[in-house]
Design a protein around this motif. Structure first.
Motif, short mmCIF file in Angstrom:
data_model
loop_
_atom_site.label_atom_id
_atom_site.label_comp_id
_atom_site.label_asym_id
_atom_site.label_seq_id
_atom_site.Cartn_x
_atom_site.Cartn_y
_atom_site.Cartn_z
N ALA A 348 0.83 -1.20 0.00
CA ALA A 348 0.00 0.00 0.00
C ALA A 348 0.86 1.26 0.00
CB ALA A 348 -0.95 0.00 1.20
N ASP A 349 1.94 1.23 0.77
CA ASP A 349 2.85 2.37 0.81
C ASP A 349 3.48 2.59 -0.57
OD1 ASP A 349 4.11 4.50 2.01
OD2 ASP A 349 5.29 3.30 3.41
N LEU A 350 3.90 1.51 -1.21
CA LEU A 350 4.42 1.62 -2.57
C LEU A 350 3.35 2.15 -3.52
CD1 LEU A 350 6.43 -1.75 -2.83
CD2 LEU A 350 7.39 0.56 -2.67
N ALA A 351 2.12 1.69 -3.35
CA ALA A 351 1.03 2.14 -4.22
C ALA A 351 0.78 3.63 -4.08
CB ALA A 351 -0.24 1.35 -3.91
N VAL A 352 0.83 4.13 -2.87
CA VAL A 352 0.65 5.56 -2.64
C VAL A 352 1.76 6.35 -3.32
CG1 VAL A 352 0.71 7.36 -0.86
CG2 VAL A 352 -0.66 5.30 -0.50
N GLU A 353 3.00 5.88 -3.19
CA GLU A 353 4.12 6.55 -3.84
C GLU A 353 3.99 6.55 -5.35
OE1 GLU A 353 7.49 8.86 -3.59
OE2 GLU A 353 6.47 7.95 -1.86
N SER A 354 3.57 5.41 -5.89
CA SER A 354 3.39 5.30 -7.33
C SER A 354 2.30 6.24 -7.82
CB SER A 354 3.04 3.85 -7.71
OG SER A 354 2.76 3.73 -9.08
N GLU A 355 1.19 6.29 -7.13
CA GLU A 355 0.11 7.18 -7.55
C GLU A 355 0.53 8.64 -7.46
OE1 GLU A 355 -4.64 8.06 -7.16
OE2 GLU A 355 -3.80 6.12 -6.62
N ALA A 356 1.27 8.99 -6.41
CA ALA A 356 1.74 10.37 -6.28
C ALA A 356 2.65 10.74 -7.45
CB ALA A 356 2.47 10.55 -4.96
N ALA A 357 3.52 9.84 -7.85
CA ALA A 357 4.43 10.11 -8.97
C ALA A 357 3.66 10.23 -10.28
CB ALA A 357 5.48 9.00 -9.08
N THR A 358 2.73 9.33 -10.52
CA THR A 358 1.96 9.36 -11.75
C THR A 358 1.07 10.59 -11.83
OG1 THR A 358 1.97 6.95 -11.96
CG2 THR A 358 0.20 8.12 -13.09
N THR A 359 0.42 10.93 -10.74
CA THR A 359 -0.47 12.09 -10.73
C THR A 359 0.31 13.37 -10.98
OG1 THR A 359 -1.97 10.93 -9.23
CG2 THR A 359 -2.23 13.31 -9.40
N ASP A 468 -7.63 19.51 3.68
CA ASP A 468 -6.93 18.65 4.63
C ASP A 468 -6.05 19.53 5.50
OD1 ASP A 468 -4.52 16.90 5.53
OD2 ASP A 468 -5.97 15.41 4.81
N ARG A 469 -6.21 19.45 6.80
CA ARG A 469 -5.47 20.33 7.70
C ARG A 469 -3.97 20.06 7.65
NH1 ARG A 469 -4.06 17.09 11.72
NH2 ARG A 469 -5.34 15.24 12.18
N GLN A 508 2.57 17.16 -4.45
CA GLN A 508 1.94 15.85 -4.62
C GLN A 508 0.73 15.71 -3.69
OE1 GLN A 508 5.35 13.18 -3.99
NE2 GLN A 508 5.29 12.64 -6.16
N GLY A 509 0.89 16.15 -2.45
CA GLY A 509 -0.22 16.07 -1.52
C GLY A 509 -1.43 16.86 -1.99
N SER A 510 -1.20 18.05 -2.53
CA SER A 510 -2.32 18.86 -3.00
C SER A 510 -3.04 18.20 -4.17
CB SER A 510 -1.82 20.26 -3.40
OG SER A 510 -1.08 20.22 -4.60
N LEU A 511 -2.29 17.57 -5.05
CA LEU A 511 -2.91 16.89 -6.19
C LEU A 511 -3.70 15.68 -5.75
CD1 LEU A 511 0.07 17.13 -8.71
CD2 LEU A 511 -2.09 18.38 -8.85
N LEU A 512 -3.17 14.91 -4.81
CA LEU A 512 -3.89 13.73 -4.33
C LEU A 512 -5.13 14.12 -3.55
CD1 LEU A 512 -0.95 11.37 -3.28
CD2 LEU A 512 -2.26 11.38 -5.41
N VAL A 513 -5.06 15.17 -2.75
CA VAL A 513 -6.23 15.62 -2.00
C VAL A 513 -7.34 16.04 -2.96
CG1 VAL A 513 -7.08 17.53 -0.56
CG2 VAL A 513 -5.06 16.24 0.13
N ARG A 514 -6.97 16.63 -4.07
CA ARG A 514 -7.97 17.09 -5.03
C ARG A 514 -8.50 15.97 -5.92
NH1 ARG A 514 -4.56 21.48 -7.99
NH2 ARG A 514 -6.39 21.62 -9.37
N TYR A 515 -7.65 15.00 -6.27
CA TYR A 515 -8.03 14.08 -7.33
C TYR A 515 -8.07 12.61 -6.95
CZ TYR A 515 -6.88 18.21 -10.16
OH TYR A 515 -6.83 19.47 -10.69
N VAL A 520 -6.20 7.13 -0.41
CA VAL A 520 -4.86 7.42 -0.92
C VAL A 520 -4.38 8.76 -0.41
CG1 VAL A 520 -3.49 7.82 -3.02
CG2 VAL A 520 -5.24 6.02 -2.99
N ALA A 521 -5.23 9.77 -0.51
CA ALA A 521 -4.85 11.11 -0.06
C ALA A 521 -4.55 11.13 1.44
CB ALA A 521 -5.95 12.11 -0.39
N ASP A 522 -5.37 10.43 2.22
CA ASP A 522 -5.17 10.39 3.67
C ASP A 522 -3.85 9.72 4.01
OD1 ASP A 522 -6.08 10.55 6.53
OD2 ASP A 522 -6.01 8.37 6.30
#
Length: 558
Positions: A348-359, A468-469, A508-515, A520-522
């Motif tokens: 899951a940690d790898l998946a989050v990193e991969s999605e952040a890079a792709t996004t 997200d605070r 990356q965090g801003s993009l994941l929070v939005r999309y 994943v964003a959390d």
């Protein structure tokens, strides 16, 4: 004397069990983050072709091409059988197959001839999906793509060569470029004494008397894909460092002087030939004004840095799906690895990193596409965000590849698994087109010389304000950092990496929070922004929805 044991029985000591089946075929485009980004950034019209390519990239034939191209590296032939100097490089047939498909699918210069909004986004997504094969052949694709905006500084040259660079036909072999159905471009920028500091280049360019034509004398230290048809080269003209177009074959059909001293023996990227050429009376055509070589190639650098992000993100995705496939089929200590809580955390940690890079990569591709169409705000954002993304995503790739390899245990350390090839490849994009320090300092340069780029970054981050605070707190910290740099610029250089890392994570965090989905964003905000995560992958906090992340990242069939 006979023992009574047959040859077949001598090997029948055990039955092979608990090994995953071969991971072919699979769909290399079955990545929700990639497909969603494709639509969001204006290239949804390309999905059907991308899905078709995903099936090809994950198929047995393309994966065999990838393995054969890597295990049969190119061979330099400096002379022919009679002793005539030819300086040619022979590639395995599988290399040519990979390049043929890449060019046909638009990974080279085709986007520049496509007027549809999102054309450069479609090309970037294609580059990522075909990146599931073998990364070495992507180098001439990237250089060909990047050569077009540089050539446009010399319109008469662009009129001749741009249609050929934008072709979807791979036409190998050294011939007069204008007689071919399509051509590829390489680059020769760095020299032994300077590396990224190209202003120290010693190669000279002497006017020949024919307008715009010069004779080069000197060397280059890294020139990849030396069988390309034309090269963009930096050399010292009378007016200073300038950019030149160097064809391998001259208009009269004779070979231009392009002596290849040797091919590099590299850690990875072995299917691609990286060479050391020498010029001696080599004919070259000026691109842009004399003394403006760096300015001429600056857009080219933006293009190749974008591809560094895409190449690393593709490598992450490939490594993740291989680790996920293994975990789905391998049992240990009474359960499938995919059901073991700690392995689930790692994946899951790898998946989050991969999605952040792709996004992030897809957002950068969208910015490039819109900047190419005259959007000034997107141009300013691209200027700083591409350097940020290049620094961070390429830095994360080696650690990611190592962790994914470890998911396969000892099997992952064996060449047949394909994971060592990914591991060797992983550091390349961090080094190419300016290593980490160069890109971090380039971010500082953008902030100082083009303040609108910093403003564009902060405007992008503001779009997620209040969602997200933890992200809001990270944006506030970043704003304080930027204010500190403005107050004490001399101190900034030593802290440049720290600043750019914070920029990358916040973006990356801003993009994941939005999309991205909430899970994943959390997970990203908790582990990367709020500090509730460790140094190694697999340290997501306990309240993260690991199941939702894995269900999204590893759909059946990939």
């Amino acid at each position: 004397m006979t023992t009574g044991i047959t040859a077949a029985a001598a090997w029948a000591t055990h039955e092979v069990t608990n090994q995953p089946p071969p991971h072919v075929p699979y769909d290399a485009a079955a990545d929700p983050a990639l497909l969603e980004g494709l639509h969001r950034e204006g290239a949804g019209w390309h999905e059907a072709d991308l899905r078709r390519l995903g099936q090809l990239a994950g198929g047995a034939e393309a994966q065999r091409w990838a393995e054969e191209a890597d295990t049969n590296p190119p061979v330099l032939r400096p002379v022919d059988r009679y002793g005539h100097r030819i300086d040619e490089v022979d590639f395995h047939p599988s290399w040519h197959e990979l390049v043929r498909v890449a060019v046909a699918e638009g990974c080279a210069g085709a986007a520049w001839a496509d007027d549809r909004p999102g054309a450069h986004v479609a090309r970037f997504a294609t580059f990522m999906v075909w990146g599931h094969t073998e990364a070495g052949h992507a180098c001439p694709m990237s250089m060909t793509y990047a050569a077009v905006p540089a050539l446009r500084h010399q319109p008469e040259l662009a009129a001749v060569y741009e249609p050929l660079l934008a072709s979807r036909v791979y036409d190998p072999g050294l011939r007069v470029p204008t007689t071919k159905r399509g051509i590829l471009a390489g680059m020769g920028m760095t020299e032994k004494q300077g590396g990224s500091d190209v202003r120290t280049n010693s190669t000279t360019a002497t006017p020949t008397g024919e307008p715009g034509v010069y004779a080069l004398r000197g060397h280059k230290w890294f020139t990849s894909a030396p069988m390309c048809d034309v090269f963009l080269v930096l050399a010292q003209a009378p007016g200073g460092l300038s950019c030149f177009l160097v064809p391998r074959v001259l208009p009269d059909g004779s070979r231009n002087t392009f002596r290849i001293t040797r091919l590099k023996d590299k850690l990875g990227n072995r299917s691609n030939a990286s060479s050391e050429p020498e010029f001696d009376g080599t004919l070259a055509w000026l691109v842009g004004p004399e003394g403006r070589g760096v300015k001429t190639i600056i857009e080219m650098v933006s293009c190749t840095r974008l591809d560094c992000v895409g190449g690393s993100a593709a490598l992450m995705r490939k490594a993740l799906v291989e680790a996920g496939h293994h975990a789905r089929h391998r049992s240990a200590f009474g359960s499938l690895l995919i059901d073991a809580p700690l392995m689930r955390n790692v994946l899951a940690d790898l998946a989050v990193e991969s999605e952040a890079a792709t996004t992030l990569g897809m957002r950068l591709a969208g910015a490039a596409d819109r900047a190419n169409r005259g959007d000034a705000d997107e141009l300013a954002f691209r200027r700083i965000a591409t350097a940020i993304g290049k620094y961070w995503v390429t830095k994360r790739a080696p650690a990611f590849a190592a962790e994914a390899l470890e998911c396969l245990g000892g099997n992952g350390y064996v060449e047949e698994s394909g994971m060592p090839r990914l591991y060797r490849e992983a550091p390349l994009n961090s080094v190419w087109e300016g290593a980490g320090n160069v890109n971090a300092l380039d971010v500082l340069r953008a902030l100082a010389r083009e303040p609108e780029s910093g403003q564009a970054l902060m405007s992008e981050l503001a779009r997620a304000h209040g969602a997200d605070r933890r992200l809001d707190a990270a944006v506030d910290r970043l704003a304080a950092d930027l204010a500190g740099i403005a107050a004490d610029p001399d101190r900034a250089q030593g802290q440049a990496r720290r600043l750019v890392e914070r920029m990358a994570l916040t973006l990356q965090g801003s993009l994941l929070v939005r999309y991205a989905p909430a899970a994943v964003a959390d997970a990203f905000c908790a582990s990367r922004l709020a500090g509730d995560g460790g140094f190694a992958f697999g340290t997501l906090p306990a309240n993260v929805d690991v199941g939702a992340i894995l269900q999204r990242a590893l759909p059946e069939g990939c």
